[in-house]
Design an enzyme around this catalytic site. Structure first.
Site, mmCIF file in Angstrom:
data_model
loop_
_atom_site.group_PDB
_atom_site.id
_atom_site.type_symbol
_atom_site.label_atom_id
_atom_site.label_comp_id
_atom_site.label_asym_id
_atom_site.label_seq_id
_atom_site.Cartn_x
_atom_site.Cartn_y
_atom_site.Cartn_z
ATOM 1 N N SER A 125 0.810 -1.233 -0.070
ATOM 2 C CA SER A 125 -0.117 0.337 -0.030
ATOM 3 C C SER A 125 0.927 1.258 0.017
ATOM 4 C CB SER A 125 -1.019 0.099 1.194
ATOM 5 O OG SER A 125 -0.399 -0.727 2.241
ATOM 6 N N HIS A 146 -3.444 -3.615 -5.607
ATOM 7 C CA HIS A 146 -3.548 -3.099 -4.421
ATOM 8 C C HIS A 146 -4.992 -3.191 -4.036
ATOM 9 C CE1 HIS A 146 -3.838 0.518 -1.429
ATOM 10 N NE2 HIS A 146 -3.476 -0.552 -0.707
ATOM 11 N N GLU A 158 -6.556 -1.590 -7.167
ATOM 12 C CA GLU A 158 -5.911 -0.817 -7.833
ATOM 13 C C GLU A 158 -4.788 -1.708 -8.621
ATOM 14 O OE1 GLU A 158 -5.810 3.418 -5.643
ATOM 15 O OE2 GLU A 158 -4.581 1.933 -4.731
ATOM 16 N N ASN A 196 -5.368 6.071 -1.603
ATOM 17 C CA ASN A 196 -4.728 6.966 -0.507
ATOM 18 C C ASN A 196 -4.322 8.308 -1.035
ATOM 19 O OD1 ASN A 196 -5.291 4.674 1.118
ATOM 20 N ND2 ASN A 196 -3.118 3.653 0.850
HETATM 21 N N1 LIG Z 1 -4.375 -4.543 6.205
HETATM 22 C C1 LIG Z 1 -4.516 -3.657 5.310
HETATM 23 O O1 LIG Z 1 -5.581 -2.904 5.510
HETATM 24 C C2 LIG Z 1 -4.009 -3.557 3.892
HETATM 25 C C3 LIG Z 1 -4.469 -3.103 2.746
HETATM 26 C C4 LIG Z 1 -4.178 -3.107 1.770
HETATM 27 C C5 LIG Z 1 -2.891 -3.548 1.553
HETATM 28 N N2 LIG Z 1 -1.956 -4.019 2.463
HETATM 29 C C6 LIG Z 1 -0.708 -4.614 2.270
HETATM 30 O O2 LIG Z 1 -0.816 -6.021 2.248
HETATM 31 C C7 LIG Z 1 0.461 -6.544 2.815
HETATM 32 C C8 LIG Z 1 0.025 -7.617 3.884
HETATM 33 O O3 LIG Z 1 -0.695 -6.801 4.810
HETATM 34 P P1 LIG Z 1 -1.588 -7.506 5.993
HETATM 35 O O4 LIG Z 1 -2.449 -6.572 6.643
HETATM 36 O O5 LIG Z 1 -2.228 -8.704 5.386
HETATM 37 O O6 LIG Z 1 -0.356 -8.338 6.966
HETATM 38 P P2 LIG Z 1 -0.290 -9.247 8.026
HETATM 39 O O7 LIG Z 1 0.580 -9.096 8.982
HETATM 40 O O8 LIG Z 1 -1.970 -9.511 8.324
HETATM 41 O O9 LIG Z 1 -0.091 -10.796 7.164
HETATM 42 C C9 LIG Z 1 1.162 -10.758 6.463
HETATM 43 C C10 LIG Z 1 1.662 -12.353 6.554
HETATM 44 O O10 LIG Z 1 2.772 -12.432 5.661
HETATM 45 C C11 LIG Z 1 3.512 -13.203 6.161
HETATM 46 N N3 LIG Z 1 5.097 -13.145 5.960
HETATM 47 C C12 LIG Z 1 6.022 -12.233 6.473
HETATM 48 N N4 LIG Z 1 7.009 -12.279 5.797
HETATM 49 C C13 LIG Z 1 6.943 -13.228 4.887
HETATM 50 C C14 LIG Z 1 7.850 -13.911 3.753
HETATM 51 N N5 LIG Z 1 8.918 -13.519 3.693
HETATM 52 N N6 LIG Z 1 7.361 -14.990 3.341
HETATM 53 C C15 LIG Z 1 5.813 -15.423 3.164
HETATM 54 N N7 LIG Z 1 5.143 -15.044 4.287
HETATM 55 C C16 LIG Z 1 5.577 -13.967 4.916
HETATM 56 C C17 LIG Z 1 3.345 -13.221 7.675
HETATM 57 O O11 LIG Z 1 3.629 -14.405 8.508
HETATM 58 C C18 LIG Z 1 1.724 -12.770 7.819
HETATM 59 O O12 LIG Z 1 1.266 -13.861 7.958
HETATM 60 C C19 LIG Z 1 1.247 -5.316 3.029
HETATM 61 O O13 LIG Z 1 2.245 -5.225 2.196
HETATM 62 C C20 LIG Z 1 0.247 -4.346 3.502
HETATM 63 O O14 LIG Z 1 0.999 -2.864 3.280
HETATM 64 C C21 LIG Z 1 -2.654 -4.090 3.787
#
Ligand SMILES: NC(=O)c1ccc[n+]([C@@H]2O[C@H](COP(=O)([O-])OP(=O)(O)OC[C@H]3O[C@@H](n4cnc5c(N)ncnc54)[C@H](O)[C@@H]3O)[C@@H](O)[C@H]2O)c1
Length: 508
Positions: A125, A146, A158, A196
């Site tokens: 994001s 995204h 996106e 955003n």
């Molecule tokens: N949460 C939101 O609202 C949101 C919205 C849009 C985008 N994002 C983006 O999505 C991505 C994930 O966010 P999230 O909220 O799901 O995070 P999260 O912490 O819920 O999940 C991330 C997962 O990735 C795993 N992980 C970490 N490093 C890893 C690796 N090297 N290989 C494999 N797995 C690995 C972790 O164990 C975890 O389960 C981020 O880039 C975030 O910026 C999040």
């Protein structure tokens, strides 16, 4: 060239099975694609898979899909024990921790495993898609994808075009999105992408208004919700939901990524709250207090005063002045002379100007001068603005008059542009800048904001609804008063207002 996403057996590998990964897995499986889910943490991929399975079963219980479809979608969901199992993937969606180096490392490992035509997409994001792709050996098959949280409910994604992303990649991603029931919007790789970026104005201008002492948090939120523009939630309610540990960090990041663009300037008050641990709902309270998960509402004070005998409207010839006169007709005597009588309260309905400037320009005493925001109609909550020397008794009388038919009233300190004019004009102006910079086409800007942020209209349609010329007048007046370049009107807005055409008018 990738496999056509409508082919049976199109396989999506999802890396990271947290909040986002499992939601993406669910919609891809429900779109009839094969899904493999991997997570570095033991057990998390299986947790994600069974979460998606439960959601699919729930959709069947609700009758959204048949039991046979649910069975087939669940059969399409698999867990990958390691990245090697992604060798047959047509698309990889990465949703791991938000860290440039870790993402680059994971993609480097994937590039050695997947086929050359497999698309590589990141759900980042806040990181630059181009920067993540810079370490890849074939950056042309790399794009941003995204999604928003919760993925199954916010049906927009996106499709982010990095500097070297090939056209076939964004086209295939748009197709996959549609197959998964989501609307794709295309955007260039710029800070905040579309949602955003376009969503900044609500926060930054809301905060600026509070920091300037014009209104308190609730005053800003109440007017944006109930005062005509029709937002479902105000910025402070929203920040309480997201938490300042996220919202403030995003505000600072976007501000710096745009090289301190004044439009996006954050305010110290959110930083202080973040440092103080007053984050929002997640810390037990934020701008508002909560009891049993519900916001504790302050009770409005009852006014025990009479309404004035007569009012004089200082701008009877403008659309807003006429709207104000029409709203008050029958409730009070409206003087029609070119000057007010000695006892009349003077009311103005300006665009982008403050009550003091109106009083001085009209040559009436500021003690008895007030302004009312009539740009958004006067059917809902009404905004009453005072001057620094307004007589408190007269203020209460005007308040009682505006509240007479059961309308809620918010009293503001003097502000060039009230609350709603400032916030709406800022949102429209930022969207115009996005269109002007050719980051996305006008329809995609509006679609992204409507679906991603649940605004009542997209920001360009919002500008059209309230009038591009009036929005321009608000911004010109605000910039003249504050001397702050954050209010400079976007060239996209000024030209379309001058031409009298829709803000959605793209150029050929
Ligand atoms: N949460 C939101 O609202 C949101 C919205 C849009 C985008 N994002 C983006 O999505 C991505 C994930 O966010 P999230 O909220 O799901 O995070 P999260 O912490 O819920 O999940 C991330 C997962 O990735 C795993 N992980 C970490 N490093 C890893 C690796 N090297 N290989 C494999 N797995 C690995 C972790 O164990 C975890 O389960 C981020 O880039 C975030 O910026 C999040």
């Amino acid at each position: 060239m990738a496999k056509d996403p409508s082919n049976p057996g199109f396989t999506v590998g999802i890396v990271g099975a947290g909040t986002m990964g499992r939601g993406i897995a669910q919609i891809m499986a429900m779109g009839g694609m094969r899904v493999k889910l991997y997570d570095a943490q033991a057990g998390v991929a299986e947790e994600g898979r069974s979460f998606a399975e439960r959601m699919i079963l729930r959709a069947a219980e609700k009758g959204a899909i048949t039991d046979v479809e649910a069975k087939s979608h669940i059969a399409d969901l698999a867990v990958a024990g390691d990245l090697q199992e992604f060798a047959d993937a047509d698309l990889i969606v990465e949703a791991i921790v938000e860290d440039l180096e870790i993402k680059q490392k994971v993609f480097a490992a994937l590039e050695a495993i997947v086929a050359p035509e497999c698309i590589l997409a990141t759900n980042t994001s806040s990181l630059s898609v181009t920067a993540i792709a810079a370490a890849a050996s074939s950056p042309e098959r790399f794009a941003g994808y995204h999604f928003f949280n919760p993925v199954p409910l916010l049906r927009v994604v996106e499709v982010v075009e990095g500097l070297r992303t090939a056209r076939w990649v964004t086209e295939a991603l748009a197709k996959v999105a549609r197959r998964a029931g989501h609307e794709p919007v295309r955007t260039k790789d710029t800070p905040g992408f579309l949602v955003n970026h376009a969503g900044r104005g609500l926060y930054t201008e809301g905060l600026r208004i509070v920091a300037e002492g014009v209104a308190d948090f609730a005053g800003v939120d109440d007017l944006l919700r109930e005062g005509g523009p029709g937002f479902r939630m105000g910025p402070f309610e929203l920040m309480d939901v997201t938490g300042l540990d996220v919202s403030h960090v995003v505000m600072e990041s976007i501000y710096h990524q745009f090289y301190e663009e004044p439009r996006f300037r954050p305010q110290p008050l959110t930083r202080q709250r973040m440092i103080g641990g007053v984050l929002g709902r997640k810390s037990g309270g934020g701008f508002y207090q909560y009891a049993d998960g519900r916001k504790v509402e302050a009770k409005p004070a009852k006014l025990a005063v009479d309404i004035p005998d007569s009012v004089w409207i200082g701008d009877p010839g403008t659309t807003e002045g006429r709207a104000l006169a029409a709203a008050l007709a029958g409730a009070v005597e409206i003087e029609t002379g070119s000057k007010p009588s000695a006892s009349a309260i003077c009311l103005f309905a300006p665009l982008g100007r403050d009550a003091t400037s109106c009083a001085v320009a009209a040559g009436v005493e500021a003690e008895r001068a007030f302004a009312v925001d009539a740009l958004f109609g006067l059917d809902g909550r009404r905004a009453l603005m005072t001057t620094p020397v307004s007589d408190p008794d007269l203020r209460d009388q005007v308040h009682a008059l505006l509240a007479k038919d059961g309308h809620a009233v918010t009293v503001l300190h003097d502000s060039a542009g009230f609350v709603n004019q400032r916030v709406v004009a800022t949102i429209v102006n930022i969207a115009c800048d996005i269109a002007q910079a050719r980051i996305a086409v006008p329809e995609d800007i509006d679609k992204a904001v409507r679906l991603g942020l649940a605004y009542p209209q997209g920001p360009l349609a919002m500008g059209d609804k309230w009038g591009a010329r009036r929005i321009l007048a608000v911004l010109d007046a605000m910039q003249a008063f504050y001397g702050d370049p954050r209010y400079r009107p976007s060239p996209w807005l000024r030209r379309r207002a001058m031409l009298g055409v829709s803000l959605l008018t793209a150029e050929g």
